[in-house]
Design a protein around this motif. Structure first.
Motif, PDB file in Angstrom:
ATOM      1  N   ASP A 169      -7.240  -6.196   8.350  1.00  0.00           N
ATOM      2  CA  ASP A 169      -7.640  -6.093   9.763  1.00  0.00           C
ATOM      3  C   ASP A 169      -7.178  -4.785  10.389  1.00  0.00           C
ATOM      4  O   ASP A 169      -7.890  -4.180  11.188  1.00  0.00           O
ATOM      5  CB  ASP A 169      -7.081  -7.280  10.554  1.00  0.00           C
ATOM      6  N   THR A 170      -5.962  -4.364  10.037  1.00  0.00           N
ATOM      7  CA  THR A 170      -5.412  -3.124  10.594  1.00  0.00           C
ATOM      8  C   THR A 170      -5.458  -1.963   9.604  1.00  0.00           C
ATOM      9  O   THR A 170      -5.093  -0.837   9.960  1.00  0.00           O
ATOM     10  CB  THR A 170      -3.952  -3.347  11.030  1.00  0.00           C
ATOM     11  N   GLU A 171      -5.874  -2.257   8.363  1.00  0.00           N
ATOM     12  CA  GLU A 171      -5.918  -1.268   7.280  1.00  0.00           C
ATOM     13  C   GLU A 171      -4.545  -0.632   7.061  1.00  0.00           C
ATOM     14  O   GLU A 171      -4.412   0.581   6.907  1.00  0.00           O
ATOM     15  CB  GLU A 171      -6.987  -0.198   7.580  1.00  0.00           C
ATOM     16  N   GLU A 172      -3.519  -1.483   7.017  1.00  0.00           N
ATOM     17  CA  GLU A 172      -2.141  -1.041   6.838  1.00  0.00           C
ATOM     18  C   GLU A 172      -1.542  -1.668   5.584  1.00  0.00           C
ATOM     19  O   GLU A 172      -1.863  -2.816   5.237  1.00  0.00           O
ATOM     20  CB  GLU A 172      -1.275  -1.445   8.030  1.00  0.00           C
ATOM     21  N   PHE A 173      -0.671  -0.927   4.933  1.00  0.00           N
ATOM     22  CA  PHE A 173       0.153  -1.479   3.867  1.00  0.00           C
ATOM     23  C   PHE A 173       1.508  -1.846   4.461  1.00  0.00           C
ATOM     24  O   PHE A 173       2.156  -1.005   5.101  1.00  0.00           O
ATOM     25  CB  PHE A 173       0.325  -0.472   2.726  1.00  0.00           C
ATOM     26  N   ASP A 198      -0.046  15.284  -6.785  1.00  0.00           N
ATOM     27  CA  ASP A 198      -0.642  14.860  -5.516  1.00  0.00           C
ATOM     28  C   ASP A 198      -0.467  13.370  -5.236  1.00  0.00           C
ATOM     29  O   ASP A 198      -0.851  12.893  -4.167  1.00  0.00           O
ATOM     30  CB  ASP A 198      -2.131  15.225  -5.486  1.00  0.00           C
ATOM     31  N   LYS A 199       0.105  12.625  -6.169  1.00  0.00           N
ATOM     32  CA  LYS A 199       0.389  11.212  -5.923  1.00  0.00           C
ATOM     33  C   LYS A 199       1.717  11.014  -5.191  1.00  0.00           C
ATOM     34  O   LYS A 199       2.047   9.902  -4.778  1.00  0.00           O
ATOM     35  CB  LYS A 199       0.391  10.425  -7.238  1.00  0.00           C
ATOM     36  N   LEU A 200       2.497  12.107  -5.059  1.00  0.00           N
ATOM     37  CA  LEU A 200       3.716  12.087  -4.254  1.00  0.00           C
ATOM     38  C   LEU A 200       3.378  12.622  -2.869  1.00  0.00           C
ATOM     39  O   LEU A 200       2.835  13.730  -2.734  1.00  0.00           O
ATOM     40  CB  LEU A 200       4.805  12.953  -4.897  1.00  0.00           C
ATOM     41  N   LEU A 201       3.675  11.840  -1.839  1.00  0.00           N
ATOM     42  CA  LEU A 201       3.347  12.226  -0.471  1.00  0.00           C
ATOM     43  C   LEU A 201       4.526  12.938   0.179  1.00  0.00           C
ATOM     44  O   LEU A 201       5.691  12.610  -0.082  1.00  0.00           O
ATOM     45  CB  LEU A 201       2.971  10.984   0.338  1.00  0.00           C
ATOM     46  N   SER A 202       4.228  13.897   1.037  1.00  0.00           N
ATOM     47  CA  SER A 202       5.284  14.693   1.669  1.00  0.00           C
ATOM     48  C   SER A 202       6.035  13.906   2.734  1.00  0.00           C
ATOM     49  O   SER A 202       7.183  14.226   3.049  1.00  0.00           O
ATOM     50  CB  SER A 202       4.686  15.959   2.291  1.00  0.00           C
ATOM     51  N   LYS A 203       5.401  12.880   3.288  1.00  0.00           N
ATOM     52  CA  LYS A 203       6.052  12.057   4.312  1.00  0.00           C
ATOM     53  C   LYS A 203       5.403  10.675   4.346  1.00  0.00           C
ATOM     54  O   LYS A 203       4.355  10.448   3.729  1.00  0.00           O
ATOM     55  CB  LYS A 203       5.963  12.716   5.677  1.00  0.00           C
ATOM     56  N   LYS A 204       6.011   9.782   5.068  1.00  0.00           N
ATOM     57  CA  LYS A 204       5.504   8.415   5.194  1.00  0.00           C
ATOM     58  C   LYS A 204       4.186   8.420   5.962  1.00  0.00           C
ATOM     59  O   LYS A 204       4.118   8.924   7.086  1.00  0.00           O
ATOM     60  CB  LYS A 204       6.538   7.559   5.921  1.00  0.00           C
ATOM     61  N   TRP A 217       7.595   8.869  -1.237  1.00  0.00           N
ATOM     62  CA  TRP A 217       6.460   7.997  -0.920  1.00  0.00           C
ATOM     63  C   TRP A 217       5.339   8.254  -1.916  1.00  0.00           C
ATOM     64  O   TRP A 217       5.099   9.398  -2.310  1.00  0.00           O
ATOM     65  CB  TRP A 217       5.955   8.253   0.504  1.00  0.00           C
ATOM     66  N   PHE A 218       4.656   7.168  -2.318  1.00  0.00           N
ATOM     67  CA  PHE A 218       3.540   7.267  -3.248  1.00  0.00           C
ATOM     68  C   PHE A 218       2.225   7.027  -2.515  1.00  0.00           C
ATOM     69  O   PHE A 218       2.172   6.282  -1.528  1.00  0.00           O
ATOM     70  CB  PHE A 218       3.646   6.213  -4.359  1.00  0.00           C
ATOM     71  N   SER A 219       1.161   7.600  -3.025  1.00  0.00           N
ATOM     72  CA  SER A 219      -0.169   7.203  -2.562  1.00  0.00           C
ATOM     73  C   SER A 219      -0.478   5.833  -3.162  1.00  0.00           C
ATOM     74  O   SER A 219       0.004   5.501  -4.246  1.00  0.00           O
ATOM     75  CB  SER A 219      -1.214   8.235  -3.007  1.00  0.00           C
ATOM     76  N   PRO A 220      -1.258   5.005  -2.470  1.00  0.00           N
ATOM     77  CA  PRO A 220      -1.538   3.637  -2.958  1.00  0.00           C
ATOM     78  C   PRO A 220      -2.532   3.657  -4.115  1.00  0.00           C
ATOM     79  O   PRO A 220      -3.741   3.664  -3.907  1.00  0.00           O
ATOM     80  CB  PRO A 220      -2.110   2.939  -1.718  1.00  0.00           C
ATOM     81  N   GLU A 221      -2.018   3.630  -5.328  1.00  0.00           N
ATOM     82  CA  GLU A 221      -2.853   3.812  -6.512  1.00  0.00           C
ATOM     83  C   GLU A 221      -2.910   2.575  -7.401  1.00  0.00           C
ATOM     84  O   GLU A 221      -3.949   2.273  -7.980  1.00  0.00           O
ATOM     85  CB  GLU A 221      -2.313   4.980  -7.343  1.00  0.00           C
ATOM     86  N   LEU A 222      -1.771   1.864  -7.538  1.00  0.00           N
ATOM     87  CA  LEU A 222      -1.642   0.806  -8.540  1.00  0.00           C
ATOM     88  C   LEU A 222      -1.412  -0.552  -7.891  1.00  0.00           C
ATOM     89  O   LEU A 222      -0.992  -0.649  -6.733  1.00  0.00           O
ATOM     90  CB  LEU A 222      -0.478   1.117  -9.487  1.00  0.00           C
TER      91      LEU A 222
END
Length: 293
Positions: A169-173, A198-204, A217-222
């Motif tokens: 609904d909010t498109e949040e993890f 690029d799977k490591l994010l610079s910030k939350k 922080w990781f990108s949502p991949e797995l």
């Protein structure tokens, strides 16, 4: 937090501080084993003999102050899968332990190889947790969204991992728990290689909701299947926040990695509504109280 003062984190006011002098807690000691008696070392004695020493040393229990840990004895001639009566008693003993918020039970040998082996894992002592038993543990499909740098043997790897569910609904993890058990060394190495570049994010990201602060922080991949013992309210994790409690999310006790779910995309993981339903239907009911004072 010091031992001299406890402060309310939720209210966050100076006048909400309380001193230990104003707190009274009833403590009960549950005795389950003995290693020394009158200067004699008992570690090599079988458990049956150590229990006899224990009962001689403490002949009387004082309910609420000093009690023996709950136990049941299964003799060799009773320990067979065809003994349905005994199996029922063991299952009932295990279920009562789980409903009492215990992690599970310990199965110990009484006479053979039954010494006390401190800080060692042996086949004579087997731990049986709720999440080890098929049908009793709650399984979730969660997304790793961050991690901390490992320590000790896990130095150079990621451990633990921060896991999250998805609110469509909010498109949040929304974070659910930290996971640091169930992984193989090869899996740690694989994940260190996978979560790079690029799977490591610079910030939350703004669509990650948690009060945790992992090292990266990781990108949502797995998507990973995670099994735990039961659900609990959390002031740190935001899973299903507002669905069960207005200001607290839901977390998982004793989470453990089961397997990767290569067939699922991150947005197809367990939803916040799924977790709220599982929390409400769990066997061990929790009282949910919202304190506004």
């Amino acid at each position: 937090m010091s031992f001299q003062e406890l402060s309310s984190r939720e209210r966050g006011k100076k006048d909400s501080s309380i001193t230990l002098d104003n707190i009274k807690v009833d403590i009960c000691i549950f005795v389950f084993d003995i290693m020394f008696s009158n200067g004699e070392r008992l570690l090599a004695l079988p458990l049956r003999q150590r229990r006899n020493y224990l009962k001689e040393l403490f002949p009387m229990e004082k309910p609420g102050y000093l009690e023996f840990a709950n136990e049941m004895t299964v003799e060799a001639d009773e320990a067979c899968l065809s003994n349905e009566s005994m199996l029922t008693k063991v299952n009932t003993f295990f279920e009562v332990a789980c409903k009492s918020s215990c992690e599970g039970i310990m199965v110990k040998s009484l006479d053979i190889d039954a010494g006390y082996c401190a800080s060692k894992r042996t086949d004579a002592w087997l731990k049986v947790k709720r999440d080890y038993v098929e049908g009793l543990g709650d399984s979730l499909d969660l997304v790793p969204i961050g991690a901390w740098h490992g320590n000790g043997r896990k130095a150079g790897w990621y451990s633990p991992f921060l896991m999250a569910c998805y609110n469509p609904d909010t498109e949040e993890f929304q974070s659910v728990c930290r996971v640091m058990s169930g992984f193989s060394d090869s899996f740690y190495i694989e994940m260190k290689e996978f979560f790079s570049g690029d799977k490591l994010l610079s910030k939350k990201p703004p669509y990650y909701h948690t009060d945790e602060s992992p090292d990266m922080w990781f990108s949502p991949e797995l998507v990973w299947e995670i099994r735990g013992s039961d659900f609990t309210l959390s002031p740190v994790h935001h899973a299903a926040i507002g669905l069960v409690h207005p200001s607290r999310g839901i977390s998982v006790r004793l989470p453990r990695f089961i397997c990767s779910r290569a067939d699922r995309k991150a947005e197809d993981c367990s939803s916040s509504a799924d977790i709220a339903r599982m929390f409400s239907s769990q066997t061990r009911k929790m009282e949910v109280v919202d304190r506004e004072d």
